[in-house]
Design a protein around this motif. Structure first.
Motif, mmCIF file in Angstrom:
data_model
loop_
_atom_site.group_PDB
_atom_site.id
_atom_site.type_symbol
_atom_site.label_atom_id
_atom_site.label_comp_id
_atom_site.label_asym_id
_atom_site.label_seq_id
_atom_site.Cartn_x
_atom_site.Cartn_y
_atom_site.Cartn_z
ATOM 1 N N ILE A 384 42.809 40.672 44.428
ATOM 2 C CA ILE A 384 42.086 39.406 44.319
ATOM 3 C C ILE A 384 42.467 38.576 45.537
ATOM 4 O O ILE A 384 43.625 38.208 45.695
ATOM 5 C CB ILE A 384 42.451 38.644 43.036
ATOM 6 N N GLY A 385 41.495 38.306 46.412
ATOM 7 C CA GLY A 385 41.777 37.464 47.568
ATOM 8 C C GLY A 385 41.718 38.192 48.885
ATOM 9 O O GLY A 385 40.978 39.165 49.058
ATOM 10 N N VAL A 450 39.339 31.364 50.263
ATOM 11 C CA VAL A 450 39.032 32.623 49.573
ATOM 12 C C VAL A 450 38.053 32.347 48.439
ATOM 13 O O VAL A 450 38.027 31.258 47.865
ATOM 14 C CB VAL A 450 40.305 33.303 49.013
ATOM 15 N N SER A 451 37.235 33.342 48.121
ATOM 16 C CA SER A 451 36.232 33.196 47.062
ATOM 17 C C SER A 451 36.697 33.799 45.744
ATOM 18 O O SER A 451 35.986 33.706 44.740
ATOM 19 C CB SER A 451 34.919 33.862 47.489
ATOM 20 N N ILE A 454 43.667 33.228 41.958
ATOM 21 C CA ILE A 454 44.295 32.888 40.683
ATOM 22 C C ILE A 454 44.774 31.449 40.795
ATOM 23 O O ILE A 454 45.378 31.058 41.799
ATOM 24 C CB ILE A 454 45.459 33.835 40.375
ATOM 25 N N GLY A 455 44.517 30.646 39.739
ATOM 26 C CA GLY A 455 44.775 29.215 39.815
ATOM 27 C C GLY A 455 43.501 28.498 40.231
ATOM 28 O O GLY A 455 42.408 28.846 39.784
ATOM 29 N N ASP A 456 43.617 27.477 41.115
ATOM 30 C CA ASP A 456 42.448 26.798 41.696
ATOM 31 C C ASP A 456 41.408 26.450 40.633
ATOM 32 O O ASP A 456 40.252 26.875 40.700
ATOM 33 C CB ASP A 456 41.816 27.665 42.789
ATOM 34 N N VAL A 457 41.813 25.646 39.644
ATOM 35 C CA VAL A 457 40.954 25.370 38.493
ATOM 36 C C VAL A 457 39.634 24.726 38.918
ATOM 37 O O VAL A 457 38.563 25.095 38.424
ATOM 38 C CB VAL A 457 41.707 24.477 37.481
ATOM 39 N N ILE A 465 36.143 33.092 41.438
ATOM 40 C CA ILE A 465 36.450 33.893 40.260
ATOM 41 C C ILE A 465 37.761 34.646 40.474
ATOM 42 O O ILE A 465 38.311 34.664 41.582
ATOM 43 C CB ILE A 465 35.314 34.897 39.937
ATOM 44 N N ASN A 466 38.248 35.265 39.398
ATOM 45 C CA ASN A 466 39.458 36.093 39.505
ATOM 46 C C ASN A 466 39.168 37.542 39.108
ATOM 47 O O ASN A 466 40.062 38.252 38.648
ATOM 48 C CB ASN A 466 40.572 35.529 38.616
#
Length: 548
Positions: A384-385, A450-451, A454-457, A465-466
């Motif tokens: 992720i990322g 990044v699109s 994890i986190g980044d509410v 998305i994650n």
């Protein structure tokens, strides 16, 4: 009249539960923690502060870099640290003593509570009771005729989980005790799993090494400190004692090992060094786990004001859920997908449960992650990322060119599919300083590079998305190195430069190869920008293991 009034009242309530409506995107207050919602009033001040950063980026290169040697076992800090000045395993002489008596403690350093851990630690138990904690329980026996390996594994796991007081605790010692008491050797054999080809006379059954939470005190060019734990056949090596004994011809041979030595013998080397591009702590973290059947590598890289804290929690949370899942032993790719898909929800719940939102605020901070599980001749990836994952292929024929293959795609708004999802969800992408960033439409936050994260509410409401990328890779005879890094390592390096740098290194030179890649990446930063960024490199040998 009554009906009309109730309708108006309902509409008013709905409008009150909306925020950011003037920016063209609605974020339900119920989607966020109540504590976090109360903090949203500071975002307009945050925008004013960010405006100056976007108009002009100012870097302050640091010319004074600490070059003094630091021991791997730092008595001053009472922690284990990796030293950049340590020689590679092949060049470092091994101290040996012949002693026909019993095991003897060789290296000792005082153990302290991990102040950076999230869990509230009680006073450490006495050594005697602590070792008793490691005594294996009677495991559930499996009848190969009546019980399938999967059902037997689930029953054994459930039996251990029932004895745990806090299943959600992020205690690394508890995770390792769980893995040890699970004792899946018989199950893995039933499933036809092949043991790792360990080096001759390698003393450990299990190895666990992870970075500790960083601080502002780490100077540029220095490694993060680490926590190390390992287990021999009958003797435990923990972070308060390292002891080794092997018998030869009726005599016991004692050796002094460093954590770095164990990694190098397994064909693993790590560099995790602070740069001078940004003020503040190094936000990357890593974890390495190896047992008789598998190797696990986790790399996280934080961003935002609380990126360091979120990165630190995330990689431990991921490993905790990996090791407690039956799929880890049966279907590693499914296990990675399941864990990474749910880690966002688990992270939010964990922070709320521990009341950590003041120091681990997820509104504008998060991390990216890469997970790799190596088992036999397959490697299972989840990403992720924007971390980088490469495999170097060295062709045996001089007529064929060596190849550097990227195994996992990066998730950035420069990709059209990712950019379209953000736009359709109410966000927008702007290009600033030759980098495309994600914003709430019409505003100056969250400015995310990044699109998927994890986190980044807030960013997750506007299309971030994650969902992980999953890949199964079959190791070939041409593969020599697996390289997992954060994105800054390859920022100014070309594939040809990396190939020319790494071709020719052997298993015994794994540390030298890893250090050479770091030095080359650091030099490329200094040449192009007169500064260098934080860098983390995990390098794994995939070539053949020598018999001697």
């Amino acid at each position: 009249m009554g009906t009309s009034a109730s309708v108006q009242q309902t509409q008013g309530t709905q409008n009150q539960n909306k925020i950011f409506l003037d920016e063209g995107v609605g974020i339900e207050a119920s989607q966020l923690s109540r504590r976090w919602t109360s903090k949203l009033s500071v975002l307009r001040n945050f925008e004013t502060r960010q405006m100056s950063e976007y108009s002009q980026t100012i870097f302050r290169p640091q010319t004074h870099i600490m070059k003094s040697d630091s021991p791997i076992y730092s008595e001053e800090d009472e922690e284990i640290s990796q030293s950049p000045s340590q020689r590679s395993l092949e060049d470092q002489p091994i101290k040996r003593e012949i002693n026909p008596i019993n095991y003897k403690k060789i290296t000792t350093f005082q153990s302290v509570s991990d102040d950076s851990d999230i869990e509230e630690r009680q006073v450490q138990e006495q050594k005697k009771s602590r070792m008793k904690r490691y005594s294996p329980k009677a495991s559930i026996s499996c009848d190969s005729d009546n019980d399938s390996p999967t059902s037997c594994l689930k029953d054994r796991m459930q039996n251990l989980l029932n004895d745990m007081s806090d299943r959600d605790s992020l205690d690394s010692q508890q995770d390792l005790v769980f893995a040890e008491q699970l004792d899946v050797d018989d199950i893995m054999q039933q499933m036809g799993q092949v043991r790792q080809k360990l080096p001759p006379r390698f003393p450990l059954k299990r190895l666990y090494m992870r970075s500790r939470q960083g601080s502002d005190k780490v100077p540029p060019g220095q490694d993060k400190k680490v926590k190390f734990d390992a287990k021999q056949e009958e003797v435990f090596l923990m972070d308060d004692e390292v002891q080794q004994g092997q018998f030869q011809g009726g005599q016991e041979e004692e050796r002094v090992y460093q954590p770095e030595d164990f990694l190098n013998q397994l064909g693993i080397s790590v560099v995790c060094k602070k740069g001078n591009r940004k003020d503040g702590p190094h936000q990357s973290d890593y974890m390495i786990y190896s047992d008789l059947y598998s190797k696990v590598f986790i790399l996280t890289d934080g961003h935002g004001e609380f990126g360091m804290q979120i990165s630190y929690i995330t990689y431990r949370l991921v490993f905790h859920n990996l090791i407690h899942s039956p799929l880890f032993f049966t279907k590693p790719d499914k296990c990675i997908q399941q864990v990474l898909s749910k880690v966002q929800e688990k992270l939010v719940k964990y922070i709320e449960k521990k009341k950590l939102d003041d120091t681990h605020n997820l509104l504008l901070s998060g991390c990216v992650i890469t997970v790799a599980i190596q088992r036999d001749q397959k490697i299972y990836f989840g990403q992720i990322g924007d971390n980088k994952v490469f495999v170097l292929k060295e062709m045996k024929s001089k007529k064929q060119e060596n190849i550097l293959t990227e195994l996992c795609p990066i998730h950035t708004p420069e990709e059209e599919e990712e950019k379209a999802r953000v736009f359709n969800s109410g966000g927008e992408v702007r290009r600033i300083n030759n980098e495309e960033l994600i914003f709430v439409r019409g505003r100056l936050f969250p400015s995310l590079h990044v699109s998927r994260s994890i986190g980044d509410v807030i960013a997750h409401v506007i299309g971030v998305i994650n969902e992980p990328f999953i890949k199964i890779y079959d190791v070939t005879v041409f593969d020599t190195f697996l390289i997992i890094t954060n994105n800054s390592v390859f920022w100014h390096l070309t594939e040809d430069e990396i190939i020319n740098l790494l071709v020719g290194f052997s298993l015994k030179q794994i540390k030298k190869a890893c250090d050479s890649l770091y030095k080359q990446a650091k030099s490329s930063w200094i040449i192009n920008e007169q500064i260098f960024d934080d860098m983390t490199i995990i390098m794994v040998w995939l070539g053949p293991n020598p018999e001697k």
